[in-house]
Scaffold this motif. Structure first.
Motif, PDB file in Angstrom:
ATOM      1  N   PRO A  27       0.830  -1.211   0.000  1.00  0.00           N
ATOM      2  CA  PRO A  27       0.000   0.000   0.000  1.00  0.00           C
ATOM      3  C   PRO A  27       0.864   1.259   0.000  1.00  0.00           C
ATOM      4  CG  PRO A  27       0.004  -1.001   2.182  1.00  0.00           C
ATOM      5  CD  PRO A  27       0.756  -1.934   1.278  1.00  0.00           C
ATOM      6  N   LEU A  28       0.395   2.284  -0.711  1.00  0.00           N
ATOM      7  CA  LEU A  28       1.025   3.604  -0.723  1.00  0.00           C
ATOM      8  C   LEU A  28       0.223   4.508   0.202  1.00  0.00           C
ATOM      9  CD1 LEU A  28       2.984   5.740  -1.988  1.00  0.00           C
ATOM     10  CD2 LEU A  28       1.186   6.134  -3.709  1.00  0.00           C
ATOM     11  N   PHE A  29       0.919   5.225   1.091  1.00  0.00           N
ATOM     12  CA  PHE A  29       0.261   6.090   2.063  1.00  0.00           C
ATOM     13  C   PHE A  29       0.695   7.542   1.895  1.00  0.00           C
ATOM     14  CE2 PHE A  29       0.476   1.953   4.145  1.00  0.00           C
ATOM     15  CZ  PHE A  29      -0.773   1.821   4.735  1.00  0.00           C
ATOM     16  N   ASP A  30      -0.262   8.474   2.045  1.00  0.00           N
ATOM     17  CA  ASP A  30       0.059   9.879   2.270  1.00  0.00           C
ATOM     18  C   ASP A  30       0.295  10.019   3.767  1.00  0.00           C
ATOM     19  OD1 ASP A  30      -0.053  10.916  -0.283  1.00  0.00           O
ATOM     20  OD2 ASP A  30      -2.082  11.715  -0.096  1.00  0.00           O
ATOM     21  N   GLN A  31       1.373  10.704   4.167  1.00  0.00           N
ATOM     22  CA  GLN A  31       1.722  10.858   5.582  1.00  0.00           C
ATOM     23  C   GLN A  31       1.405  12.273   6.055  1.00  0.00           C
ATOM     24  OE1 GLN A  31       5.956   9.994   4.860  1.00  0.00           O
ATOM     25  NE2 GLN A  31       5.699   8.322   6.297  1.00  0.00           N
ATOM     26  N   TYR A  32       0.813  12.346   7.263  1.00  0.00           N
ATOM     27  CA  TYR A  32       0.471  13.635   7.872  1.00  0.00           C
ATOM     28  C   TYR A  32       0.923  13.642   9.330  1.00  0.00           C
ATOM     29  CZ  TYR A  32      -2.713  13.881   3.893  1.00  0.00           C
ATOM     30  OH  TYR A  32      -3.236  13.888   2.633  1.00  0.00           O
ATOM     31  N   VAL A  33       1.167  14.841   9.851  1.00  0.00           N
ATOM     32  CA  VAL A  33       1.491  15.003  11.262  1.00  0.00           C
ATOM     33  C   VAL A  33       0.708  16.205  11.782  1.00  0.00           C
ATOM     34  CG1 VAL A  33       3.521  16.470  10.854  1.00  0.00           C
ATOM     35  CG2 VAL A  33       3.350  15.157  12.991  1.00  0.00           C
ATOM     36  N   GLY A  34       0.324  16.140  13.048  1.00  0.00           N
ATOM     37  CA  GLY A  34      -0.349  17.271  13.680  1.00  0.00           C
ATOM     38  C   GLY A  34       0.135  17.417  15.112  1.00  0.00           C
ATOM     39  N   ASP A  35       0.042  18.634  15.642  1.00  0.00           N
ATOM     40  CA  ASP A  35       0.435  18.896  17.027  1.00  0.00           C
ATOM     41  C   ASP A  35      -0.748  18.646  17.955  1.00  0.00           C
ATOM     42  OD1 ASP A  35       2.988  19.821  16.203  1.00  0.00           O
ATOM     43  OD2 ASP A  35       2.129  21.784  15.741  1.00  0.00           O
ATOM     44  N   VAL A  36      -0.475  18.000  19.090  1.00  0.00           N
ATOM     45  CA  VAL A  36      -1.523  17.729  20.078  1.00  0.00           C
ATOM     46  C   VAL A  36      -1.538  18.864  21.097  1.00  0.00           C
ATOM     47  CG1 VAL A  36      -2.389  16.126  21.813  1.00  0.00           C
ATOM     48  CG2 VAL A  36      -1.257  15.238  19.756  1.00  0.00           C
ATOM     49  N   TRP A  37      -2.707  19.492  21.240  1.00  0.00           N
ATOM     50  CA  TRP A  37      -2.924  20.567  22.201  1.00  0.00           C
ATOM     51  C   TRP A  37      -3.953  20.078  23.203  1.00  0.00           C
ATOM     52  CZ3 TRP A  37      -1.598  26.085  21.403  1.00  0.00           C
ATOM     53  CH2 TRP A  37      -0.622  26.246  20.396  1.00  0.00           C
ATOM     54  N   GLU A  38      -3.975  20.688  24.396  1.00  0.00           N
ATOM     55  CA  GLU A  38      -4.975  20.286  25.381  1.00  0.00           C
ATOM     56  C   GLU A  38      -5.554  21.484  26.112  1.00  0.00           C
ATOM     57  OE1 GLU A  38      -3.104  17.472  27.976  1.00  0.00           O
ATOM     58  OE2 GLU A  38      -1.854  18.948  28.938  1.00  0.00           O
ATOM     59  N   GLY A  39      -6.578  21.205  26.897  1.00  0.00           N
ATOM     60  CA  GLY A  39      -7.308  22.244  27.611  1.00  0.00           C
ATOM     61  C   GLY A  39      -8.718  22.331  27.062  1.00  0.00           C
ATOM     62  N   VAL A  40      -9.623  22.886  27.826  1.00  0.00           N
ATOM     63  CA  VAL A  40     -11.015  22.973  27.404  1.00  0.00           C
ATOM     64  C   VAL A  40     -11.125  23.705  26.072  1.00  0.00           C
ATOM     65  CG1 VAL A  40     -13.300  23.858  27.992  1.00  0.00           C
ATOM     66  CG2 VAL A  40     -11.885  22.801  29.746  1.00  0.00           C
ATOM     67  N   SER A  41     -10.335  24.722  25.867  1.00  0.00           N
ATOM     68  CA  SER A  41     -10.370  25.445  24.599  1.00  0.00           C
ATOM     69  C   SER A  41      -9.224  25.030  23.678  1.00  0.00           C
ATOM     70  CB  SER A  41     -10.303  26.954  24.860  1.00  0.00           C
ATOM     71  OG  SER A  41      -9.076  27.265  25.498  1.00  0.00           O
ATOM     72  N   GLY A  42      -8.453  24.007  24.046  1.00  0.00           N
ATOM     73  CA  GLY A  42      -7.334  23.558  23.224  1.00  0.00           C
ATOM     74  C   GLY A  42      -6.230  24.585  23.136  1.00  0.00           C
ATOM     75  N   ALA A  43      -5.969  25.291  24.223  1.00  0.00           N
ATOM     76  CA  ALA A  43      -5.053  26.426  24.193  1.00  0.00           C
ATOM     77  C   ALA A  43      -3.633  26.105  24.634  1.00  0.00           C
ATOM     78  CB  ALA A  43      -5.610  27.548  25.073  1.00  0.00           C
ATOM     79  N   PHE A  44      -3.376  24.881  25.096  1.00  0.00           N
ATOM     80  CA  PHE A  44      -2.054  24.570  25.642  1.00  0.00           C
ATOM     81  C   PHE A  44      -1.359  23.487  24.819  1.00  0.00           C
ATOM     82  CE2 PHE A  44      -4.865  25.850  29.117  1.00  0.00           C
ATOM     83  CZ  PHE A  44      -4.197  26.983  29.551  1.00  0.00           C
ATOM     84  N   PRO A  45      -0.199  23.791  24.252  1.00  0.00           N
ATOM     85  CA  PRO A  45       0.520  22.767  23.483  1.00  0.00           C
ATOM     86  C   PRO A  45       1.104  21.708  24.417  1.00  0.00           C
ATOM     87  CG  PRO A  45       1.831  24.772  23.627  1.00  0.00           C
ATOM     88  CD  PRO A  45       0.505  25.075  24.271  1.00  0.00           C
ATOM     89  N   THR A  46       1.069  20.449  23.978  1.00  0.00           N
ATOM     90  CA  THR A  46       1.651  19.358  24.783  1.00  0.00           C
ATOM     91  C   THR A  46       3.087  19.080  24.373  1.00  0.00           C
ATOM     92  OG1 THR A  46       0.953  17.638  23.232  1.00  0.00           O
ATOM     93  CG2 THR A  46      -0.602  18.238  25.006  1.00  0.00           C
ATOM     94  N   GLY A  47       3.480  19.560  23.189  1.00  0.00           N
ATOM     95  CA  GLY A  47       4.808  19.229  22.664  1.00  0.00           C
ATOM     96  C   GLY A  47       4.843  17.848  22.037  1.00  0.00           C
ATOM     97  N   LYS A  48       3.712  17.182  21.954  1.00  0.00           N
ATOM     98  CA  LYS A  48       3.617  15.834  21.370  1.00  0.00           C
ATOM     99  C   LYS A  48       2.882  15.912  20.039  1.00  0.00           C
ATOM    100  CE  LYS A  48       5.424  13.929  25.026  1.00  0.00           C
ATOM    101  NZ  LYS A  48       6.720  13.297  24.998  1.00  0.00           N
ATOM    102  N   ARG A  49       3.021  14.855  19.249  1.00  0.00           N
ATOM    103  CA  ARG A  49       2.432  14.830  17.916  1.00  0.00           C
ATOM    104  C   ARG A  49       1.645  13.548  17.682  1.00  0.00           C
ATOM    105  NH1 ARG A  49       6.914  17.082  13.744  1.00  0.00           N
ATOM    106  NH2 ARG A  49       6.329  19.229  14.033  1.00  0.00           N
ATOM    107  N   ALA A  50       0.789  13.611  16.680  1.00  0.00           N
ATOM    108  CA  ALA A  50       0.082  12.427  16.185  1.00  0.00           C
ATOM    109  C   ALA A  50       0.340  12.341  14.683  1.00  0.00           C
ATOM    110  CB  ALA A  50      -1.410  12.528  16.471  1.00  0.00           C
ATOM    111  N   TYR A  51       0.568  11.127  14.204  1.00  0.00           N
ATOM    112  CA  TYR A  51       0.848  10.885  12.795  1.00  0.00           C
ATOM    113  C   TYR A  51      -0.277  10.043  12.221  1.00  0.00           C
ATOM    114  CZ  TYR A  51       5.549  12.306  14.152  1.00  0.00           C
ATOM    115  OH  TYR A  51       6.622  13.009  14.640  1.00  0.00           O
ATOM    116  N   ALA A  52      -0.690  10.362  11.003  1.00  0.00           N
ATOM    117  CA  ALA A  52      -1.737   9.592  10.341  1.00  0.00           C
ATOM    118  C   ALA A  52      -1.285   9.256   8.923  1.00  0.00           C
ATOM    119  CB  ALA A  52      -3.043  10.373  10.320  1.00  0.00           C
TER     120      ALA A  52
END
Length: 192
Positions: A154-179
């Motif tokens: 299989p051929l995949f397109d790769q993506y990354v995003g930054d994980v933020w947290e908090g009720v309004s998503g205002a705080f960066p965790t410094g961690k990532r998720a890849y899809a």
């Protein structure tokens, strides 16, 4: 499309990849960058606008939530081939090998921190829990006296995003998720 053979084979055998340079395989052994024996074919209609779209939308948290994680700042990283063989054909020459692939392949996610798959899907702009259809065909001329093989990955397109947290998503965790979204087929072809 007729392809020419390379000098090495690229295939999975008893959990070990043969003929694929170690430097091109991801640290977890699940993906590799296409090499000289690899023909990459994107499935018609598989590429959406999510490649270029940056996503920093945040879904609202329920009223009783104290800390929620969200995905922001999606980026497209390029393409890689998976290391799981999804179909194969081989034969003695003189012949023309034809491999037609029409399969469903699961999207893949890697997370550095706990985050709901629904939040990853929202941040990526596509459903990371789905299977996607990949289809294409490769033809390979095998000369008399040779043994040829075609393997499909299989051929995949790769993506990354930054994980933020908090009720309004205002705080960066410094961690990532890849899809990794299935978008086509990598055909490795070679002669023995």
């Amino acid at each position: 499309m007729t392809a020419t053979a390379g000098s090495g084979a690229s295939y999975a055998s008893e959990g070990k990849l043969e003929g694929i340079p170690e430097a091109s395989v991801s640290a977890d052994g699940r993906f590799f960058k296409p090499g000289p024996n690899t023909i990459v074919k994107v499935t018609a209609g598989a590429v959406g606008d999510e490649r270029s779209a940056e996503s920093d939308s945040v879904s609202p948290a329920p009223a009783d939530a104290t800390a929620f994680r969200f995905l922001k700042n999606k980026k497209y990283l390029g393409q890689s081939c998976g290391t799981d063989v999804i179909q194969q054909t081989s034969g003695h020459g003189r012949t023309t090998l034809v491999l037609t692939v029409d399969k469903k392949v699961d999207a893949t996610v890697k997370r550095e921190i706990g985050i709901d798959l629904g939040k990853i899907s929202a941040g990526m702009g596509w459903d990371v829990t789905k299977s996607y259809g990949v289809s294409n065909q490769s033809r390979y001329e095998v000369p008399r006296g040779k043994f040829g093989t075609i393997q499909a990955y299989p051929l995949f397109d790769q993506y990354v995003g930054d994980v933020w947290e908090g009720v309004s998503g205002a705080f960066p965790t410094g961690k990532r998720a890849y899809a990794y979204k299935p978008v086509g087929v990598c055909f490795n072809q070679w002669l023995d």
